[in-house]
Design a protein around this motif. Structure first.
Motif, PDB file in Angstrom:
ATOM      1  N   THR A  35       7.765  -4.217  14.273  1.00 46.20           N
ATOM      2  CA  THR A  35       8.822  -3.512  13.558  1.00 46.20           C
ATOM      3  C   THR A  35       8.796  -2.007  13.810  1.00 46.20           C
ATOM      4  OG1 THR A  35       9.863  -3.163  11.411  1.00 46.20           O
ATOM      5  CG2 THR A  35       7.472  -3.141  11.453  1.00 46.20           C
ATOM      6  N   ARG A  36       9.966  -1.408  13.795  1.00 47.00           N
ATOM      7  CA  ARG A  36      10.084   0.042  13.897  1.00 47.00           C
ATOM      8  C   ARG A  36      10.476   0.669  12.564  1.00 47.00           C
ATOM      9  NH1 ARG A  36      13.320   1.028  19.662  1.00 47.00           N
ATOM     10  NH2 ARG A  36      11.762   0.011  21.028  1.00 47.00           N
ATOM     11  N   ASP A  37      10.721  -0.192  11.606  1.00 49.99           N
ATOM     12  CA  ASP A  37      11.173   0.298  10.301  1.00 49.99           C
ATOM     13  C   ASP A  37      10.465  -0.467   9.188  1.00 49.99           C
ATOM     14  OD1 ASP A  37      12.607   1.666   8.376  1.00 49.99           O
ATOM     15  OD2 ASP A  37      14.328   0.301   8.464  1.00 49.99           O
ATOM     16  N   PRO A  38       9.162  -0.216   9.009  1.00 51.21           N
ATOM     17  CA  PRO A  38       8.406  -0.953   7.991  1.00 51.21           C
ATOM     18  C   PRO A  38       8.771  -0.514   6.580  1.00 51.21           C
ATOM     19  CG  PRO A  38       7.046   0.769   8.929  1.00 51.21           C
ATOM     20  CD  PRO A  38       8.306   0.742   9.739  1.00 51.21           C
ATOM     21  N   PHE A  39       8.495  -1.394   5.620  1.00 52.61           N
ATOM     22  CA  PHE A  39       8.682  -1.045   4.220  1.00 52.61           C
ATOM     23  C   PHE A  39       7.553  -0.113   3.781  1.00 52.61           C
ATOM     24  CE2 PHE A  39      10.811  -5.198   4.472  1.00 52.61           C
ATOM     25  CZ  PHE A  39      12.039  -4.879   3.902  1.00 52.61           C
ATOM     26  N   SER A  40       7.847   0.768   2.853  1.00 46.79           N
ATOM     27  CA  SER A  40       6.802   1.625   2.291  1.00 46.79           C
ATOM     28  C   SER A  40       5.892   0.779   1.415  1.00 46.79           C
ATOM     29  CB  SER A  40       7.419   2.737   1.453  1.00 46.79           C
ATOM     30  OG  SER A  40       8.019   2.201   0.278  1.00 46.79           O
ATOM     31  N   ILE A  41       4.690   1.241   1.180  1.00 43.48           N
ATOM     32  CA  ILE A  41       3.761   0.482   0.355  1.00 43.48           C
ATOM     33  C   ILE A  41       4.279   0.365  -1.073  1.00 43.48           C
ATOM     34  CG2 ILE A  41       2.327   2.456  -0.323  1.00 43.48           C
ATOM     35  CD1 ILE A  41      -0.094   0.540   0.011  1.00 43.48           C
ATOM     36  N   THR A  42       4.998   1.404  -1.534  1.00 40.28           N
ATOM     37  CA  THR A  42       5.594   1.359  -2.868  1.00 40.28           C
ATOM     38  C   THR A  42       6.607   0.225  -2.974  1.00 40.28           C
ATOM     39  OG1 THR A  42       5.304   3.734  -3.168  1.00 40.28           O
ATOM     40  CG2 THR A  42       6.920   2.640  -4.590  1.00 40.28           C
TER      41      THR A  42
ATOM     42  N   ILE B 107      -5.847   2.563  -9.262  1.00 41.07           N
ATOM     43  CA  ILE B 107      -7.127   2.138  -8.678  1.00 41.07           C
ATOM     44  C   ILE B 107      -7.375   2.797  -7.331  1.00 41.07           C
ATOM     45  CG2 ILE B 107      -8.341   0.152  -7.679  1.00 41.07           C
ATOM     46  CD1 ILE B 107      -7.185  -1.549  -9.942  1.00 41.07           C
ATOM     47  N   PHE B 108      -6.328   2.876  -6.511  1.00 46.10           N
ATOM     48  CA  PHE B 108      -6.512   3.419  -5.150  1.00 46.10           C
ATOM     49  C   PHE B 108      -6.218   4.919  -5.058  1.00 46.10           C
ATOM     50  CE2 PHE B 108      -6.070  -1.127  -4.299  1.00 46.10           C
ATOM     51  CZ  PHE B 108      -7.126  -1.319  -3.416  1.00 46.10           C
ATOM     52  N   LYS B 109      -5.583   5.475  -6.046  1.00 41.08           N
ATOM     53  CA  LYS B 109      -5.350   6.911  -6.178  1.00 41.08           C
ATOM     54  C   LYS B 109      -4.948   7.589  -4.870  1.00 41.08           C
ATOM     55  CE  LYS B 109      -8.472   7.306 -10.129  1.00 41.08           C
ATOM     56  NZ  LYS B 109      -9.729   7.897 -10.667  1.00 41.08           N
ATOM     57  N   ARG B 110      -5.847   8.387  -4.297  1.00 43.37           N
ATOM     58  CA  ARG B 110      -5.509   9.203  -3.124  1.00 43.37           C
ATOM     59  C   ARG B 110      -5.568   8.447  -1.798  1.00 43.37           C
ATOM     60  NH1 ARG B 110      -9.185  14.492  -4.829  1.00 43.37           N
ATOM     61  NH2 ARG B 110      -8.164  14.875  -6.855  1.00 43.37           N
ATOM     62  N   SER B 111      -5.828   7.153  -1.853  1.00 38.37           N
ATOM     63  CA  SER B 111      -5.944   6.377  -0.614  1.00 38.37           C
ATOM     64  C   SER B 111      -4.638   5.704  -0.204  1.00 38.37           C
ATOM     65  CB  SER B 111      -7.027   5.298  -0.776  1.00 38.37           C
ATOM     66  OG  SER B 111      -8.271   5.865  -1.083  1.00 38.37           O
ATOM     67  N   LEU B 112      -3.594   5.874  -0.977  1.00 35.00           N
ATOM     68  CA  LEU B 112      -2.349   5.146  -0.737  1.00 35.00           C
ATOM     69  C   LEU B 112      -1.778   5.396   0.650  1.00 35.00           C
ATOM     70  CD1 LEU B 112      -0.570   5.483  -4.208  1.00 35.00           C
ATOM     71  CD2 LEU B 112      -1.682   3.469  -3.234  1.00 35.00           C
ATOM     72  N   LYS B 113      -1.743   6.644   1.070  1.00 32.71           N
ATOM     73  CA  LYS B 113      -1.178   6.965   2.384  1.00 32.71           C
ATOM     74  C   LYS B 113      -2.029   6.366   3.492  1.00 32.71           C
ATOM     75  CE  LYS B 113       1.931   8.783   4.976  1.00 32.71           C
ATOM     76  NZ  LYS B 113       3.330   8.274   4.929  1.00 32.71           N
ATOM     77  N   LYS B 114      -3.345   6.432   3.336  1.00 34.56           N
ATOM     78  CA  LYS B 114      -4.239   5.859   4.348  1.00 34.56           C
ATOM     79  C   LYS B 114      -4.065   4.346   4.426  1.00 34.56           C
ATOM     80  CE  LYS B 114      -7.807   9.440   3.940  1.00 34.56           C
ATOM     81  NZ  LYS B 114      -9.228   9.723   3.595  1.00 34.56           N
ATOM     82  N   ILE B 115      -3.865   3.713   3.279  1.00 33.70           N
ATOM     83  CA  ILE B 115      -3.655   2.265   3.260  1.00 33.70           C
ATOM     84  C   ILE B 115      -2.322   1.910   3.904  1.00 33.70           C
ATOM     85  CG2 ILE B 115      -3.242   0.292   1.734  1.00 33.70           C
ATOM     86  CD1 ILE B 115      -5.271   1.526  -0.201  1.00 33.70           C
ATOM     87  N   GLU B 116      -1.319   2.725   3.649  1.00 34.17           N
ATOM     88  CA  GLU B 116      -0.001   2.472   4.229  1.00 34.17           C
ATOM     89  C   GLU B 116      -0.062   2.506   5.750  1.00 34.17           C
ATOM     90  OE1 GLU B 116       4.356   3.450   2.721  1.00 34.17           O
ATOM     91  OE2 GLU B 116       3.213   5.260   3.160  1.00 34.17           O
ATOM     92  N   VAL B 117      -0.751   3.486   6.287  1.00 37.73           N
ATOM     93  CA  VAL B 117      -0.911   3.602   7.740  1.00 37.73           C
ATOM     94  C   VAL B 117      -1.889   2.556   8.258  1.00 37.73           C
ATOM     95  CG1 VAL B 117      -1.715   5.095   9.619  1.00 37.73           C
ATOM     96  CG2 VAL B 117      -0.370   6.073   7.744  1.00 37.73           C
ATOM     97  N   GLY B 118      -2.970   2.365   7.521  1.00 33.10           N
ATOM     98  CA  GLY B 118      -4.025   1.463   7.964  1.00 33.10           C
ATOM     99  C   GLY B 118      -3.589   0.013   8.082  1.00 33.10           C
ATOM    100  N   HIS B 119      -2.761  -0.467   7.160  1.00 33.01           N
ATOM    101  CA  HIS B 119      -2.365  -1.880   7.212  1.00 33.01           C
ATOM    102  C   HIS B 119      -1.421  -2.134   8.388  1.00 33.01           C
ATOM    103  CE1 HIS B 119       1.655  -1.284   5.421  1.00 33.01           C
ATOM    104  NE2 HIS B 119       1.878  -2.585   5.631  1.00 33.01           N
ATOM    105  N   LEU B 120      -0.643  -1.113   8.780  1.00 36.04           N
ATOM    106  CA  LEU B 120       0.226  -1.269   9.957  1.00 36.04           C
ATOM    107  C   LEU B 120      -0.612  -1.319  11.233  1.00 36.04           C
ATOM    108  CD1 LEU B 120       3.051   1.276   8.977  1.00 36.04           C
ATOM    109  CD2 LEU B 120       3.132  -1.236   8.847  1.00 36.04           C
TER     110      LEU B 120
END
Length: 314
Positions: A227-234, A295-308
């Protein structure tokens, strides 16, 4: 099988005892002990079973239960199956479901403090897709939470998506129907966890599924990787059941949920403990996105990138 039936009796597992005696009859229809224990009737040299008000020869029972209105009805400790395919398929389905239940708790009970089922989950297994009653937007197997019934059909000898839908049945009964529950199980976690269980339990031998924890769904990963247009983690965290039923980007919705689940569960390992904490809250009915964010607080952006990236590597 006779020894297992006796062991079940001594262990106060009456449903399993019955299943093993029925299993004996698949090998020896005229076995005296099994027929006696199942309260069958002997006419001359032939044993018969009571079905729909009549005494039916053992070798005619499958034909007598082939109509859905007269389908087999058997149960195990945690599941109750209605099936119009055959006695063998009905028994195998119950053994497969109990194996699934064992594997699920083996993998997750200790870390999540999951309660045990107290009432059996109803499972309807139709003999083929032609007789399967599609309901609403559900074209294939599904778990109906309003009825608390799992619907599936036999394809290539096995019930389709059995372990995936059984997972959703578990969550509905352990979370939403649980005494003191504070809410619904989050849709993304429900679908992703079900996909995970449906992937790692393999029906290579009827009645004896195998657990293969390392198996992954390449189809789900590919939907995300391409995909070139993934959903945001939110957006993922706030998906509702209706979002998964909608046709728009359906594969990507399932793919990202599965990828996020797999990344947090296994990934590089650094999020596993916090993910288990989130799951424990979700089991209590507190799996909202606000809980995840806390629970994940400041890790959200890293998780968003990391899962992709996780999907791309897979």
């Amino acid at each position: 099988l006779l020894s297992l039936a006796e062991f079940s009796r001594k262990s106060r597992l009456p449903h399993e005892e019955q299943l093993f005696y029925w299993s004996v009859l698949l090998l020896d229809q005229q076995n005296d002990l099994a027929n006696e224990k199942l309260s069958h009737h002997k006419t001359g040299e032939e044993w018969k079973a009571k079905a729909h008000g009549s005494w039916i020869p053992i070798d005619k029972l499958d034909a007598a239960h082939s109509d859905w209105s007269k389908a087999w009805r058997l149960r195990s400790e945690h599941f109750s199956v209605r099936c119009n395919h055959s006695l063998r398929r009905t028994l195998d389905t119950l053994f497969e479901l109990e194996a699934f239940y064992m594997y699920f708790y083996q993998l997750f009970e200790q870390e999540t403090s999951l309660p045990q089922l107290t009432d059996p989950i109803e499972v309807y297994v139709y003999k083929d897709d032609e007789s399967f009653p599609s309901q609403g937007t559900h074209a294939g197997p599904f778990f109906n939470d309003k009825e608390n019934i799992l619907y599936t059909y036999v394809e290539d000898g096995v019930p389709l998506d059995l372990f995936k839908e059984a997972t959703q049945g578990l969550f509905h009964n352990l979370v939403e129907r649980a005494t003191g529950s504070r809410g619904k199980f989050p849709a993304w976690l429900d679908e992703a966890w079900a996909d995970h269980m449906g992937t790692i339990i393999v029906s290579t031998n009827p009645g004896k599924p195998q657990l293969e924890p390392a198996r992954t769904s390449i189809t789900r990963f590919r939907a995300v990787a391409e995909t070139r247009d993934p959903f945001s983690i939110t957006r993922i965290l706030n998906f509702e059941e209706a979002d998964y039923l909608a046709s728009s980007k359906q594969n990507l919705k399932y793919g990202q949920g599965y990828t996020l689940f797999h990344y947090l569960l296994k990934g590089d390992g650094k999020y596993h403990d916090k993910f288990m904490e989130y799951i424990r809250q979700a089991i209590l009915g507190k799996g909202q996105s606000s809980t995840f964010n806390k629970i994940f607080k400041r890790s959200l952006k890293k998780i968003e990138v990391g899962h992709l990236r996780h999907a791309q590597k897979a």
